[in-house]
Design a protein around this motif. Structure first.
Motif, PDB file in Angstrom:
ATOM      1  N   ARG A   1       0.837  -1.215   0.000  1.00 21.54           N
ATOM      2  CA  ARG A   1       0.000   0.000   0.000  1.00 21.54           C
ATOM      3  C   ARG A   1       0.856   1.243   0.000  1.00 21.54           C
ATOM      4  O   ARG A   1       0.572   2.208  -0.743  1.00 21.54           O
ATOM      5  N   ASP A   2       1.895   1.262   0.810  1.00 19.90           N
ATOM      6  CA  ASP A   2       2.804   2.414   0.864  1.00 19.90           C
ATOM      7  C   ASP A   2       3.475   2.649  -0.491  1.00 19.90           C
ATOM      8  O   ASP A   2       3.611   3.801  -0.945  1.00 19.90           O
ATOM      9  N   GLN A   3       3.877   1.578  -1.147  1.00 16.60           N
ATOM     10  CA  GLN A   3       4.537   1.694  -2.460  1.00 16.60           C
ATOM     11  C   GLN A   3       3.547   2.206  -3.511  1.00 16.60           C
ATOM     12  O   GLN A   3       3.895   3.062  -4.325  1.00 16.60           O
ATOM     13  N   GLU A   4       2.321   1.715  -3.473  1.00 16.85           N
ATOM     14  CA  GLU A   4       1.306   2.165  -4.424  1.00 16.85           C
ATOM     15  C   GLU A   4       0.970   3.640  -4.186  1.00 16.85           C
ATOM     16  O   GLU A   4       0.714   4.380  -5.143  1.00 16.85           O
ATOM     17  N   ALA A   5       0.956   4.068  -2.942  1.00 16.79           N
ATOM     18  CA  ALA A   5       0.640   5.465  -2.622  1.00 16.79           C
ATOM     19  C   ALA A   5       1.734   6.393  -3.131  1.00 16.79           C
ATOM     20  O   ALA A   5       1.459   7.542  -3.507  1.00 16.79           O
ATOM     21  N   ARG A   6       2.972   5.913  -3.175  1.00 18.81           N
ATOM     22  CA  ARG A   6       4.099   6.747  -3.659  1.00 18.81           C
ATOM     23  C   ARG A   6       4.170   6.764  -5.196  1.00 18.81           C
ATOM     24  O   ARG A   6       4.792   7.651  -5.757  1.00 18.81           O
ATOM     25  N   ALA A   7       3.511   5.805  -5.833  1.00 16.30           N
ATOM     26  CA  ALA A   7       3.599   5.709  -7.301  1.00 16.30           C
ATOM     27  C   ALA A   7       2.695   6.679  -8.015  1.00 16.30           C
ATOM     28  O   ALA A   7       1.931   7.399  -7.609  1.00 16.30           O
TER      29      ALA A   7
END
Length: 102
Positions: free
Chosen positions: A96-102
């Motif tokens: 989720r954190d990675q998707e939010a940064r993308a």
């Protein structure tokens, strides 16, 4: 947790209970402690040394696997399930954190 001797390989319990198994650095004392001898069929000194190294490595791996299996037998299925659950939650959070940064 105390610090191991330099060159020691430390295997930690994957359930993070604090248990560990230390494998001391290789050396003549360690080979003697393992009871390893050269292959009597060795044709020369190089082959004899290689056979000792291979036998010592195999003996150490067997000891390590036995120690780990015996330790893991002290844990319950519930403990394994809890760790798996926690790892899945952490993995999902990281996604989720990675998707939010993308």
């Amino acid at each position: 947790m105390s610090r191991p001797v330099a060159g020691t390989t430390r295997y930690l319990c994957p359930l993070e209970c604090g248990w560990h198994h230390d494998v001391l650095p290789p050396g003549l004392d360690r080979i003697a402690a393992l009871g390893v001898t050269a292959d009597p069929a060795a044709r020369d000194i190089e082959e004899a040394i290689t056979s000792v190294a291979h036998r010592a490595s195999f003996a150490e791996a067997e000891r390590t696997e036995t120690a780990l299996r015996e330790h893991l037998d002290t844990h319950t299925t519930v403990e394994f399930a809890r760790v798996i659950h926690d790892l899945r939650q952490e993995n999902n959070r990281l996604k989720r954190d990675q998707e939010a940064r993308a």
